[in-house]
Design a protein around this motif. Structure first.
Motif, PDB file in Angstrom:
ATOM      1  N   GLU A 150       1.023  -1.036  -0.302  1.00  0.00           N
ATOM      2  CA  GLU A 150       0.380  -0.027  -0.360  1.00  0.00           C
ATOM      3  C   GLU A 150       0.945   0.978  -0.248  1.00  0.00           C
ATOM      4  OE1 GLU A 150      -4.123   1.292   2.203  1.00  0.00           O
ATOM      5  OE2 GLU A 150      -2.535   1.158   3.617  1.00  0.00           O
ATOM      6  N   VAL A 151       0.728   2.501  -0.804  1.00  0.00           N
ATOM      7  CA  VAL A 151       1.255   2.915  -0.417  1.00  0.00           C
ATOM      8  C   VAL A 151      -0.252   4.305  -0.307  1.00  0.00           C
ATOM      9  CG1 VAL A 151       2.528   5.406  -2.156  1.00  0.00           C
ATOM     10  CG2 VAL A 151       2.684   2.799  -2.672  1.00  0.00           C
ATOM     11  N   ALA A 152       0.531   5.359   0.661  1.00  0.00           N
ATOM     12  CA  ALA A 152      -0.404   6.394   1.295  1.00  0.00           C
ATOM     13  C   ALA A 152       0.028   7.584   0.540  1.00  0.00           C
ATOM     14  CB  ALA A 152      -1.325   6.542   2.595  1.00  0.00           C
ATOM     15  N   ASP A 153      -0.628   8.795   1.115  1.00  0.00           N
ATOM     16  CA  ASP A 153       0.030  10.012   1.054  1.00  0.00           C
ATOM     17  C   ASP A 153       1.345   9.937   1.594  1.00  0.00           C
ATOM     18  OD1 ASP A 153      -1.959  10.047   2.850  1.00  0.00           O
ATOM     19  OD2 ASP A 153      -1.949  12.888   2.750  1.00  0.00           O
ATOM     20  N   LYS A 154       1.488   9.807   2.950  1.00  0.00           N
ATOM     21  CA  LYS A 154       2.681   9.998   3.892  1.00  0.00           C
ATOM     22  C   LYS A 154       2.795   8.878   4.155  1.00  0.00           C
ATOM     23  CE  LYS A 154       5.601  12.510   6.696  1.00  0.00           C
ATOM     24  NZ  LYS A 154       6.235  13.784   6.340  1.00  0.00           N
ATOM     25  N   THR A 155       2.554   6.926   4.184  1.00  0.00           N
ATOM     26  CA  THR A 155       3.589   6.473   4.807  1.00  0.00           C
ATOM     27  C   THR A 155       3.195   4.981   3.239  1.00  0.00           C
ATOM     28  OG1 THR A 155       0.962   5.501   5.330  1.00  0.00           O
ATOM     29  CG2 THR A 155       3.121   6.527   6.954  1.00  0.00           C
ATOM     30  N   VAL A 163      19.000 -13.117  -0.239  1.00  0.00           N
ATOM     31  CA  VAL A 163      19.007 -14.140  -0.119  1.00  0.00           C
ATOM     32  C   VAL A 163      19.069 -14.108   1.249  1.00  0.00           C
ATOM     33  CG1 VAL A 163      21.346 -13.290   0.340  1.00  0.00           C
ATOM     34  CG2 VAL A 163      20.832 -15.414  -0.400  1.00  0.00           C
ATOM     35  N   TRP A 164      19.073 -13.788   2.221  1.00  0.00           N
ATOM     36  CA  TRP A 164      18.936 -13.794   3.708  1.00  0.00           C
ATOM     37  C   TRP A 164      16.637 -14.173   4.431  1.00  0.00           C
ATOM     38  CZ3 TRP A 164      20.450  -8.610   1.099  1.00  0.00           C
ATOM     39  CH2 TRP A 164      18.850  -8.526   1.357  1.00  0.00           C
ATOM     40  N   GLY A 165      16.126 -13.469   3.901  1.00  0.00           N
ATOM     41  CA  GLY A 165      15.424 -13.840   3.969  1.00  0.00           C
ATOM     42  C   GLY A 165      13.726 -13.213   4.071  1.00  0.00           C
ATOM     43  N   ILE A 166      12.959 -13.172   4.303  1.00  0.00           N
ATOM     44  CA  ILE A 166      11.745 -11.758   4.173  1.00  0.00           C
ATOM     45  C   ILE A 166      12.237 -10.711   5.549  1.00  0.00           C
ATOM     46  CG2 ILE A 166      10.829 -13.365   2.627  1.00  0.00           C
ATOM     47  CD1 ILE A 166       8.501 -13.903   5.388  1.00  0.00           C
ATOM     48  N   ASP A 167      11.884  -9.361   4.546  1.00  0.00           N
ATOM     49  CA  ASP A 167      11.390  -8.257   5.554  1.00  0.00           C
ATOM     50  C   ASP A 167      10.565  -7.452   5.172  1.00  0.00           C
ATOM     51  OD1 ASP A 167      14.635  -7.356   5.723  1.00  0.00           O
ATOM     52  OD2 ASP A 167      14.579  -8.893   4.072  1.00  0.00           O
ATOM     53  N   TYR A 168       9.457  -7.798   6.262  1.00  0.00           N
ATOM     54  CA  TYR A 168       8.157  -6.106   6.343  1.00  0.00           C
ATOM     55  C   TYR A 168       9.369  -4.884   6.116  1.00  0.00           C
ATOM     56  CZ  TYR A 168       6.000 -10.790   5.572  1.00  0.00           C
ATOM     57  OH  TYR A 168       5.753 -12.314   6.214  1.00  0.00           O
ATOM     58  N   ILE A 169       8.794  -3.927   5.166  1.00  0.00           N
ATOM     59  CA  ILE A 169       9.181  -3.356   5.349  1.00  0.00           C
ATOM     60  C   ILE A 169       7.944  -2.330   6.120  1.00  0.00           C
ATOM     61  CG2 ILE A 169      10.329  -1.212   3.772  1.00  0.00           C
ATOM     62  CD1 ILE A 169      11.632  -2.863   3.271  1.00  0.00           C
ATOM     63  N   HIS A 170       7.726  -0.131   6.288  1.00  0.00           N
ATOM     64  CA  HIS A 170       7.178   0.633   6.232  1.00  0.00           C
ATOM     65  C   HIS A 170       8.283   1.481   5.956  1.00  0.00           C
ATOM     66  CE1 HIS A 170       4.573  -1.746   9.966  1.00  0.00           C
ATOM     67  NE2 HIS A 170       3.974  -1.795   8.777  1.00  0.00           N
ATOM     68  N   LEU A 171       7.678   2.621   5.484  1.00  0.00           N
ATOM     69  CA  LEU A 171       8.101   3.849   4.736  1.00  0.00           C
ATOM     70  C   LEU A 171       6.974   5.018   4.697  1.00  0.00           C
ATOM     71  CD1 LEU A 171       8.138   1.019   2.370  1.00  0.00           C
ATOM     72  CD2 LEU A 171       9.896   2.429   1.621  1.00  0.00           C
ATOM     73  N   LYS A 172       8.105   5.850   5.401  1.00  0.00           N
ATOM     74  CA  LYS A 172       7.547   7.119   5.195  1.00  0.00           C
ATOM     75  C   LYS A 172       7.639   8.627   4.235  1.00  0.00           C
ATOM     76  CE  LYS A 172      10.307   9.529   8.831  1.00  0.00           C
ATOM     77  NZ  LYS A 172      10.384  10.482   9.818  1.00  0.00           N
ATOM     78  N   LYS A 173       7.276   9.053   3.636  1.00  0.00           N
ATOM     79  CA  LYS A 173       7.934  10.368   2.544  1.00  0.00           C
ATOM     80  C   LYS A 173       8.237  11.734   3.734  1.00  0.00           C
ATOM     81  CE  LYS A 173       6.424  11.903  -1.944  1.00  0.00           C
ATOM     82  NZ  LYS A 173       5.843  12.183  -2.726  1.00  0.00           N
ATOM     83  N   GLU A 174       9.556  11.790   2.977  1.00  0.00           N
ATOM     84  CA  GLU A 174       9.894  13.049   3.884  1.00  0.00           C
ATOM     85  C   GLU A 174      10.843  14.053   2.515  1.00  0.00           C
ATOM     86  OE1 GLU A 174      11.369  13.160   7.500  1.00  0.00           O
ATOM     87  OE2 GLU A 174      13.734  13.315   6.638  1.00  0.00           O
ATOM     88  N   ASP A 175      10.150  14.986   2.965  1.00  0.00           N
ATOM     89  CA  ASP A 175      10.773  16.018   1.751  1.00  0.00           C
ATOM     90  C   ASP A 175      10.694  15.751   0.248  1.00  0.00           C
ATOM     91  OD1 ASP A 175      11.266  17.745   3.540  1.00  0.00           O
ATOM     92  OD2 ASP A 175      13.687  16.803   3.644  1.00  0.00           O
ATOM     93  N   GLY A 176       9.779  15.155  -0.045  1.00  0.00           N
ATOM     94  CA  GLY A 176       9.460  14.145  -1.768  1.00  0.00           C
ATOM     95  C   GLY A 176       9.914  12.987  -1.760  1.00  0.00           C
ATOM     96  N   ARG A 177      10.973  12.205  -0.684  1.00  0.00           N
ATOM     97  CA  ARG A 177      11.229  11.023  -1.106  1.00  0.00           C
ATOM     98  C   ARG A 177      10.992   9.731   0.165  1.00  0.00           C
ATOM     99  NH1 ARG A 177      15.364  10.669  -3.714  1.00  0.00           N
ATOM    100  NH2 ARG A 177      16.755   8.814  -2.790  1.00  0.00           N
ATOM    101  N   TRP A 178      10.943   8.952  -0.250  1.00  0.00           N
ATOM    102  CA  TRP A 178      10.530   8.086   0.142  1.00  0.00           C
ATOM    103  C   TRP A 178      11.996   7.122   1.340  1.00  0.00           C
ATOM    104  CZ3 TRP A 178       5.440   6.717   1.162  1.00  0.00           C
ATOM    105  CH2 TRP A 178       4.489   7.148   0.947  1.00  0.00           C
TER     106      TRP A 178
END
Length: 196
Positions: A150-155, A163-178
């Motif tokens: 999912e991509v929202a306007d801020k998160t 190769v090491w496995g799986i990662d669940y990732i949260h991102l934030k948008k700051e100054d126009g970058r993720w």
């Protein structure tokens, strides 16, 4: 007078806007009914203006969504490649200094997972610098998968497989970058169940 050419125009516009999305289709259908009921030049002008406006807005919205998805996916790819390529510039480009990374490493020898491991941003950069420095941990066949949930306007949220496995990732948008701010990972799972 309502002519066959009017019907052709309406059906063409309906087909075009239907392909642009549900909102465009609904609005065009409403104005098409109005036009068919009141075949006047004013109705035709309103129909064409609405269609043009919906087309422009739908195209712009689709481009924005596509650009955001691409940017989130790129941040996740940078995260993987920071380790695969031992390139810390990719870590600085895509991972926020406030990163909280936690995970569980599996030991085949003990047939058990480690306690929860913690890795702040400086430790991640240090590990990325040396983890695959000799290039022996990965090759062309190594997994490099990114699934954006999912991509929202801020998160945003995503899942990567490496190769090491799986990662669940949260991102934030700051100054126009993720930027990646949270990572929960584990070694390649022995079993996994996905909801339908």
């Amino acid at each position: 007078m309502f002519r066959i050419e009017h019907y052709k125009i309406i059906f063409f516009l309906i087909k075009f806007c239907k392909s642009m999305g549900a909102a465009s289709w609904h609005s065009l259908y409403k104005y098409s009914i109005a036009y068919a009921t009141f075949p006047t030049p004013i109705a035709m002008k309103k129909l064409l203006t609405t269609t043009l406006l919906l087309t422009v807005l739908s195209t712009g919205f689709a481009q924005d969504v596509s650009e955001e998805l691409t940017a989130v996916r790129q941040a996740c790819c940078d995260y993987i490649d920071a380790f695969y390529r031992a390139d810390t510039t990719l870590a600085y480009r895509s991972i926020h200094p406030s990163l909280q990374k936690r995970g569980f490493s599996y030991s085949a020898r003990d047939n058990t997972y480690s306690r929860q491991l913690e890795m702040p941003f400086p430790a991640l950069v240090g590990l990325a610098r040396v983890w695959n420095k000799d290039g022996k941990r990965t090759n062309e066949a190594s997994p490099r998968e990114v699934e954006v949930f999912e991509v929202a306007d801020k998160t945003a949220s995503a899942r990567v497989k490496a190769v090491w496995g799986i990662d669940y990732i949260h991102l934030k948008k700051e100054d126009g970058r993720w930027y990646i701010v949270n990572v929960l990972w584990q070694s390649s799972p022995k079993s996994a169940h996905r909801s339908q």
